[in-house]
Design an enzyme around this catalytic site. Structure first.
Site, PDB file in Angstrom:
ATOM      1  N   THR A 106       6.326 -15.626  24.455  1.00 15.63           N
ATOM      2  CA  THR A 106       5.188 -15.115  23.682  1.00 15.63           C
ATOM      3  C   THR A 106       4.650 -16.113  22.669  1.00 15.63           C
ATOM      4  OG1 THR A 106       6.785 -13.948  22.307  1.00 15.63           O
ATOM      5  CG2 THR A 106       5.670 -12.678  24.017  1.00 15.63           C
ATOM      6  N   ASN A 107       5.356 -17.222  22.424  1.00 15.32           N
ATOM      7  CA  ASN A 107       4.746 -18.244  21.555  1.00 15.32           C
ATOM      8  C   ASN A 107       3.549 -18.864  22.263  1.00 15.32           C
ATOM      9  OD1 ASN A 107       6.809 -17.727  19.812  1.00 15.32           O
ATOM     10  ND2 ASN A 107       7.906 -19.636  20.183  1.00 15.32           N
ATOM     11  N   ASP A 108       3.792 -19.395  23.462  1.00 20.59           N
ATOM     12  CA  ASP A 108       2.688 -19.985  24.214  1.00 20.59           C
ATOM     13  C   ASP A 108       1.662 -18.931  24.603  1.00 20.59           C
ATOM     14  OD1 ASP A 108       2.486 -22.816  24.704  1.00 20.59           O
ATOM     15  OD2 ASP A 108       4.512 -22.689  25.526  1.00 20.59           O
ATOM     16  N   ARG A 119       9.698  10.696  -5.713  1.00 15.34           N
ATOM     17  CA  ARG A 119       9.507  10.129  -4.383  1.00 15.34           C
ATOM     18  C   ARG A 119      10.866   9.659  -3.893  1.00 15.34           C
ATOM     19  NH1 ARG A 119       6.574   5.153  -7.087  1.00 15.34           N
ATOM     20  NH2 ARG A 119       8.395   4.558  -8.267  1.00 15.34           N
ATOM     21  N   CYS A 128      11.449 -14.085  25.248  1.00 13.42           N
ATOM     22  CA  CYS A 128      12.244 -15.143  24.628  1.00 13.42           C
ATOM     23  C   CYS A 128      11.468 -15.925  23.587  1.00 13.42           C
ATOM     24  CB  CYS A 128      12.810 -16.076  25.690  1.00 13.42           C
ATOM     25  SG  CYS A 128      11.545 -17.004  26.560  1.00 13.42           S
ATOM     26  N   ARG A 154      17.048 -24.170  26.241  1.00 13.37           N
ATOM     27  CA  ARG A 154      16.075 -25.254  26.448  1.00 13.37           C
ATOM     28  C   ARG A 154      16.828 -26.492  26.880  1.00 13.37           C
ATOM     29  NH1 ARG A 154      14.825 -22.690  21.565  1.00 13.37           N
ATOM     30  NH2 ARG A 154      12.710 -21.822  21.448  1.00 13.37           N
ATOM     31  N   ARG A 208      -4.719   9.916 -12.166  1.00 13.77           N
ATOM     32  CA  ARG A 208      -3.668   9.014 -11.684  1.00 13.77           C
ATOM     33  C   ARG A 208      -3.914   8.579 -10.253  1.00 13.77           C
ATOM     34  NH1 ARG A 208       1.581  12.676 -12.349  1.00 13.77           N
ATOM     35  NH2 ARG A 208       2.631  10.645 -12.277  1.00 13.77           N
ATOM     36  N   SER A 219      10.414 -13.806  32.040  1.00 18.18           N
ATOM     37  CA  SER A 219      10.739 -13.857  30.621  1.00 18.18           C
ATOM     38  C   SER A 219       9.444 -14.202  29.889  1.00 18.18           C
ATOM     39  CB  SER A 219      11.805 -14.922  30.368  1.00 18.18           C
ATOM     40  OG  SER A 219      12.063 -14.995  28.990  1.00 18.18           O
ATOM     41  N   TYR A 239      15.439  -6.784  28.010  1.00 14.06           N
ATOM     42  CA  TYR A 239      16.135  -7.429  26.903  1.00 14.06           C
ATOM     43  C   TYR A 239      15.176  -8.198  26.002  1.00 14.06           C
ATOM     44  CZ  TYR A 239      15.818 -11.877  29.440  1.00 14.06           C
ATOM     45  OH  TYR A 239      15.360 -12.982  30.087  1.00 14.06           O
ATOM     46  N   MET A 276      -2.070  -0.062  -9.229  1.00 14.05           N
ATOM     47  CA  MET A 276      -3.349   0.593  -9.448  1.00 14.05           C
ATOM     48  C   MET A 276      -3.345   1.319 -10.783  1.00 14.05           C
ATOM     49  SD  MET A 276      -4.384   1.663  -5.655  1.00 14.05           S
ATOM     50  CE  MET A 276      -2.915   2.620  -5.535  1.00 14.05           C
ATOM     51  N   LYS A 302       2.167  10.334  -4.263  1.00 13.85           N
ATOM     52  CA  LYS A 302       2.332  11.031  -5.533  1.00 13.85           C
ATOM     53  C   LYS A 302       1.808  12.459  -5.434  1.00 13.85           C
ATOM     54  CE  LYS A 302       1.614   8.304  -9.041  1.00 13.85           C
ATOM     55  NZ  LYS A 302       0.705   7.492  -9.883  1.00 13.85           N
ATOM     56  N   GLY A 352       2.742  -0.004 -10.164  1.00 14.78           N
ATOM     57  CA  GLY A 352       1.973  -0.746 -11.157  1.00 14.78           C
ATOM     58  C   GLY A 352       0.737  -1.449 -10.626  1.00 14.78           C
ATOM     59  N   GLU A 370       3.856 -17.061  30.346  1.00  8.95           N
ATOM     60  CA  GLU A 370       3.370 -17.576  29.064  1.00  8.95           C
ATOM     61  C   GLU A 370       1.963 -18.133  29.152  1.00  8.95           C
ATOM     62  OE1 GLU A 370       5.877 -20.802  27.757  1.00  8.95           O
ATOM     63  OE2 GLU A 370       6.322 -21.392  29.804  1.00  8.95           O
ATOM     64  N   HIS A 386       9.249  -3.249 -14.376  1.00 10.47           N
ATOM     65  CA  HIS A 386       8.346  -3.755 -13.352  1.00 10.47           C
ATOM     66  C   HIS A 386       9.021  -4.829 -12.490  1.00 10.47           C
ATOM     67  CE1 HIS A 386       5.202  -6.558 -11.888  1.00 10.47           C
ATOM     68  NE2 HIS A 386       4.578  -5.435 -11.587  1.00 10.47           N
TER      69      HIS A 386
HETATM   70  P1  ADP Z   1       2.373   4.920 -11.810  1.00 12.35           P
HETATM   71  O1  ADP Z   1       1.974   5.142 -10.410  1.00 12.35           O
HETATM   72  O2  ADP Z   1       2.069   3.549 -12.296  1.00 12.35           O
HETATM   73  O3  ADP Z   1       3.760   5.377 -12.093  1.00 12.35           O
HETATM   74  P2  ADP Z   1       1.479   7.373 -13.015  1.00 12.35           P
HETATM   75  O4  ADP Z   1       0.267   8.011 -12.498  1.00 12.35           O
HETATM   76  O5  ADP Z   1       2.753   7.955 -12.553  1.00 12.35           O
HETATM   77  O6  ADP Z   1       1.399   5.825 -12.694  1.00 12.35           O
HETATM   78  O7  ADP Z   1       1.359   7.457 -14.581  1.00 12.35           O
HETATM   79  C1  ADP Z   1       1.751   6.501 -15.508  1.00 12.35           C
HETATM   80  C2  ADP Z   1       2.636   7.133 -16.549  1.00 12.35           C
HETATM   81  O8  ADP Z   1       2.002   8.224 -17.192  1.00 12.35           O
HETATM   82  C3  ADP Z   1       3.910   7.674 -15.957  1.00 12.35           C
HETATM   83  O9  ADP Z   1       4.976   7.410 -16.830  1.00 12.35           O
HETATM   84  C4  ADP Z   1       3.659   9.155 -15.881  1.00 12.35           C
HETATM   85  O10 ADP Z   1       4.846   9.878 -15.955  1.00 12.35           O
HETATM   86  C5  ADP Z   1       2.774   9.397 -17.082  1.00 12.35           C
HETATM   87  N1  ADP Z   1       1.878  10.541 -16.870  1.00 12.35           N
HETATM   88  C6  ADP Z   1       1.021  10.698 -15.851  1.00 12.35           C
HETATM   89  N2  ADP Z   1       0.394  11.885 -15.915  1.00 12.35           N
HETATM   90  C7  ADP Z   1       0.883  12.513 -16.995  1.00 12.35           C
HETATM   91  C8  ADP Z   1       0.622  13.792 -17.597  1.00 12.35           C
HETATM   92  N3  ADP Z   1      -0.229  14.647 -17.046  1.00 12.35           N
HETATM   93  N4  ADP Z   1       1.292  14.106 -18.699  1.00 12.35           N
HETATM   94  C9  ADP Z   1       2.168  13.226 -19.246  1.00 12.35           C
HETATM   95  N5  ADP Z   1       2.446  12.026 -18.759  1.00 12.35           N
HETATM   96  C10 ADP Z   1       1.813  11.652 -17.629  1.00 12.35           C
HETATM   97 MG    MG Z   2       4.487   7.022 -11.900  1.00 16.05          MG
HETATM   98 MG    MG Z   3       0.843   2.722 -13.765  1.00 14.04          MG
END
Ligand code: ADP
Ligand code: MG
Ligand code: MG
Length: 880
Positions: free
Chosen positions: A767-769, A333, A832, A570, A91, A764, A852, A102, A22, A100, A745, A449
């Site tokens: 790698t299991n054994d 990303r 193998c 075999r 973030r 040959s 191979y 962290m 990010k 989702g 082996e 999600h």
């Molecule tokens: P995740 O990795 O779970 O997508 P994010 O860090 O991207 O978490 O943030 C969660 C939500 O909050 C996302 O929808 C993101 O766009 C929004 N968000 C994060 N930072 C800001 C910000 N500075 N202003 C407005 N919205 C934000």
């Molecule tokens: Mg995000």
């Molecule tokens: Mg999030």
């Protein structure tokens, strides 16, 4: 002291290790001149320090202060300043995206004073200010202070009393803030922290800690993400999508992540913030509708999406926010996609000239190809169709409906197939999603999600099947027409079409398998993409791909799938079935004459098997392994036989008595380390000779045969020499040419490979054994007993039986390959074990210079692709 904090203007997309995905991409977008709210990133290195030492590294707080001051100067506001506050989000963002998993906290800097300042900033929009404040307490309470999120959710639901969130007013949110503060006080015994700097520091530490949250650990294990990378933290100035209907927040893809088609795909939600759009609080609008709502913003977004695709030369997904008519980019990303889309996109981009075919091949994986080879539903399934949702992640899944993660895990542990049905999933459902064959939700779109996580795992998913009324409490759902499905009822879901069926729908082979079989529809876009990728991979790879097959049918399939020979045939199955009788006679033989008679009876049968195999593989090498398992495997079970003999008493069959004596005589404490492999050949006169003669005669009968005779379980060159001499004599006598080689082996064989190569024309690697003996693991005993604990402890990141252990077993392979070549420069080297079909292990074999890999027939295409990819990725051994 290392630099722990990078301004968004300082980083770039190649710094993912340090800044997380990010952070690196926020920096990249900033440098591209795209509208990104200013901010800075605290490195993963700081996180690793925090996690190992239990405290922030020295100097970090000052470094953060310096960057915060600079940010404040740039924005002309101070963090939490009472009359005109700067607000920030804190973030998480690791090297590999973990959707989702962290934490993120928005609106940091609000308290009882600055909430008024925020209202003033937005020309008196009190509703917006109090909504932002309650969001802060809610997110902070849940993620930083560990308070059960449902307490906040329930309070919000109670306040709404059936109203839409848009109907709530400033006073409602103000009241909610008081309620939330009460919850915090109740749960933590302290007031919600009002000091903005304290809020920020606590949030930073919470993000660091979230790296080791149980669900994050589980996700990493599932996705094979190393446990010690840590997460970066992004501090980003806030922009607001929740300050009116001219504002909003959205997510988008530059191409359809399900099909790869270029276009505009995404969801938008007016007057909303952050995750509202994926959390399903209201129905989202499609991105096209944004064009109607705010044309200039829409046009700018389209332009930015085109810029990003050209820049990253790949499908991108993005998060954006519109604050009163101004567009802000919050994340991008290179986006996840389905396996089919991965192939289509790679080939599309190559055809557009954005990437080379070499690069296209590196952008798809063997795992994705394997997914495309899954079966799909037969065409006549429509009869039982009860609903249609979105085709979020392809595949055909059949199983019993279950309505909670726990239940999914419970039934799956008992070996049952289940479909996890939820209104929508959240990160706590992860264990259930892993356990299930497929996931079905009634709410949320292709960016929900459930959809994102299922696609990442390659799990079948249908989402947003809105016709379904899901009741988690009653453990049932209702479909149109009054169809009720209760827990345990079987349903089928089609992740490629979004269809939901009642009952079990029959499945058929995939079109990609049909293509490999030679009967596919070459006009089909997916088939065409797979074909182009496979041709290129075949052209680039150095490794040959062979199959493990011991009957004509498997050999034929392997050949159609592109096998260049058989790496392991075999011979033990040839001793089973109605031939058992003969094998028993062999074992019970008391005189040379009896033994020879038994062997002579077996020989033509063996010969017949080989003839069939050689016919299928004409012109290609076929490696036949002489008998390997301990003989008692061919005898009846000791207990059963004892009972039979005991019951018969005086009238017991003489043969049964003899058999029982043999079973007892042959019993071993450690059969794996007992009388098997080459040892059988040395101890039982004539056994290997019979097999070699059968091979030779069969080879003579089928023109163009290239037989290779392989001796298993050799540990010392002397063992091999004596079997080889015997084999050579028979080959000379019959006038047949065949290579004689050995498996490597046993660790001692690897260590003395230089000597063994004197007598072996090929190696040959079994790698299991080799893995069993190198680790001292008895596979059947240890996997179920404690491997999950070992994975948890990080002894290994993935089972060494699944992916070759490069450090230990791999070292033996490298050593044996080097020493073998030194003795015999033209020695042929292959593998193998089951590792021959595992992508990572195939890359290892390429790097080690083997000739191979050999794998099960169905994995052949995967091995071909990965061998091609291995040749295209620069590695140390390539550059040496
Ligand atoms: P995740 O990795 O779970 O997508 P994010 O860090 O991207 O978490 O943030 C969660 C939500 O909050 C996302 O929808 C993101 O766009 C929004 N968000 C994060 N930072 C800001 C910000 N500075 N202003 C407005 N919205 C934000
Ligand atoms: Mg995000
Ligand atoms: Mg999030």
């Amino acid at each position: 002291m290392p630099k722990y904090v990078y301004d968004f203007t300082e980083g770039n997309k190649d710094l993912k290790d340090l800044l997380g995905g990010k952070g690196a991409n926020l920096a990249e977008m900033t440098n591209l001149g795209l509208p990104v709210p200013p901010g800075f990133t605290i490195t993963t290195e700081a996180c690793r320090h925090f996690l190992t030492e239990g405290r922030l590294p020295d100097g970090l707080e000052e470094e953060i202060s310096r960057h915060l001051s600079a940010l404040e100067a740039k924005m002309g506001r101070r963090l939490g300043q009472a009359d005109d506050p700067l607000l920030v989000s804190v973030r998480s963002g690791a090297k590999f995206s973990m959707p989702g998993m962290m934490e993120t906290v928005l609106n940091i800097g609000l308290n009882d004073e600055s909430v008024h300042g925020l209202a003033k900033q937005s020309s008196g929009n009190e509703r917006f200010a109090w909504d932002s404040y309650r969001r802060l307490i809610q997110m902070f309470g849940k993620t930083v202070q560990g308070i059960d999120g449902e307490l906040f959710d329930d309070a919000l639901e109670a306040l709404k009393a059936g109203r839409d969130d848009l109907d709530l007013e400033a006073a409602d949110f103000q009241r909610l803030v008081e309620t939330y503060k009460g919850i915090v006080r109740d749960q933590t015994g302290e007031d919600f922290p009002a000091d903005p700097h304290r809020q920020m520091r606590m949030a930073v530490e919470a993000v660091f800690r979230s790296w080791n949250a149980p669900r994050a650990i589980l996700y990493r294990r599932q996705e094979r993400i190393p446990a010690d990378l840590g997460t970066a933290v992004n501090v980003c100035s806030m922009v607001f999508g929740n300050c009116g209907m001219d504002s909003g927040t959205g997510v988008a893809f530059t191409r359809d992540p399900g099909t790869g088609h270029q276009g505009v795909y995404g969801d938008y939600l007016q007057n909303a913030q952050g995750e509202d759009v994926v959390a399903g609080i209201r129905n989202t609008l499609s991105l096209q509708e944004l064009e109607r709502i705010d044309k200039p913003v829409y046009d700018e977004l389209m332009q930015i999406m085109a810029t990003l695709e050209n820049h990253y030369r790949d499908l991108c997904d993005i998060e954006f926010t519109v604050e009163r008519g101004k567009l802000w980019m919050l994340q991008t990303r290179v986006g996840k996609r389905t396996a089919g889309a991965a192939f289509r996109i790679a080939v599309q981009l190559a055809e557009q000239g954005l990437i080379s075919m070499d690069e296209a091949v590196t952008r798809v994986t063997g795992d994705q190809l394997a997914q495309l080879m899954f079966p799909r539903f037969a065409g006549d399934a429509d009869a039982k169709k009860i609903a249609k949702g979105m085709n979020a992640s392809p595949g055909a899944a059949v199983g019993k409906a279950v309505f909670s993660s726990e239940r999914a895990v419970e039934l799956a542990d008992r070996g049952e197939n289940v479909i996890l049905v939820r209104r929508e999933t959240n990160p706590d459902d992860l264990a259930g999603m892993i356990a299930a064959q497929g996931v079905l939700t009634s709410r949320g779109g292709k960016t929900s999600h459930a959809a994102v996580v299922a696609r990442g795992m390659g799990k079948t998913c249908v989402c947003g099947a809105e016709e379904l009324e899901v009741s988690t409490q009653d453990r049932s759902f209702t479909a149109p027409g009054g169809v009720v499905v209760n827990e345990g009822d079987v349903i089928s879901i089609d992740g490629s079409t979004g269809a939901v069926y009642l009952g079990e729908v029959p499945v058929v082979d995939s079109q990609v398998v049909e293509y490999f079989e030679g009967s596919g529809d070459h006009e089909d876009e997916l088939v065409r993409a797979v074909d182009r990728v496979m041709r290129h991979a075949d052209g680039m790879r150095r490794l040959e791909v062979r199959a493990n097959a011991d009957n004509a049918e498997d050999a034929a399939r392997a050949r159609r799938f592109g096998a260049q020979g058989i790496g392991l045939c075999r011979t033990e199955h040839m001793f089973l079935g109605d031939r058992r009788q003969l094998v028993e006679e062999l074992i019970l033989a008391e005189t040379d004459a009896e033994r020879e008679r038994a062997l002579e009876a077996l020989r033509p049968l063996q010969q017949g098997d080989f003839v069939e195999l050689f016919r299928e593989m004409k012109g290609l090498p076929v490696t036949i392994r002489l008998l390997d398992p301990p003989l008692h495997e061919f005898l009846p079970d000791c207990t059963e036989l004892s009972v039979k003999v005991a019951l018969a008493g005086d009238r017991a069959d003489e043969k049964d008595l003899k058999l029982l004596a043999a079973v007892k005589r042959l019993h071993e404490q450690n059969p794996m380390l007992g009388l098997r492999g080459v040892r059988l050949g040395l101890v039982i006169p004539g056994l290997f000779a019979m097999q070699v003669r059968a091979i030779a005669e069969a080879a003579k009968a089928v023109e163009g045969t290239r037989a290779e005779i392989m001796i298993p379980l050799v540990a010392a060159v002397q063992e091999l020499e004596s079997v080889r001499d015997e084999a050579r004599a028979i080959l000379a006598e019959t006038g047949v040419e065949a290579l004689v080689g050995t498996m490597i082996e046993v660790p001692r064989a690897a260590l003395t490979a230089g000597q063994i190569a004197e007598a072996a024309e090929f190696f040959s690697f079994g790698t299991n054994d080799l893995t069993q003996m190198t680790w001292g693991f008895s596979r059947d005993d240890v996997e179920a007993a404690f491997f999950s604990r070992y994975l948890e402890l990080g002894v290994f990141g993935v089972s060494p039986f699944e992916s070759l252990d490069r450090d230990g077993v791999g070292r033996l392979v490298r050593l044996a390959a080097e020493e073998g070549r030194r003795t015999r420069p033209d020695i042929k080297l292959g593998i193998c074990g089951e590792h021959g079909g595992d992508p990572d292990s195939i890359h290892f074999c390429h790097e080690t210079g083997l000739d191979y890999v050999s794998c099960s027939p169905f994995r052949i295409p995967v091995a071909r692709l990965e061998a091609g990819r291995a040749a295209l990725v620069r590695t140390d051994s390539d550059t040496r």
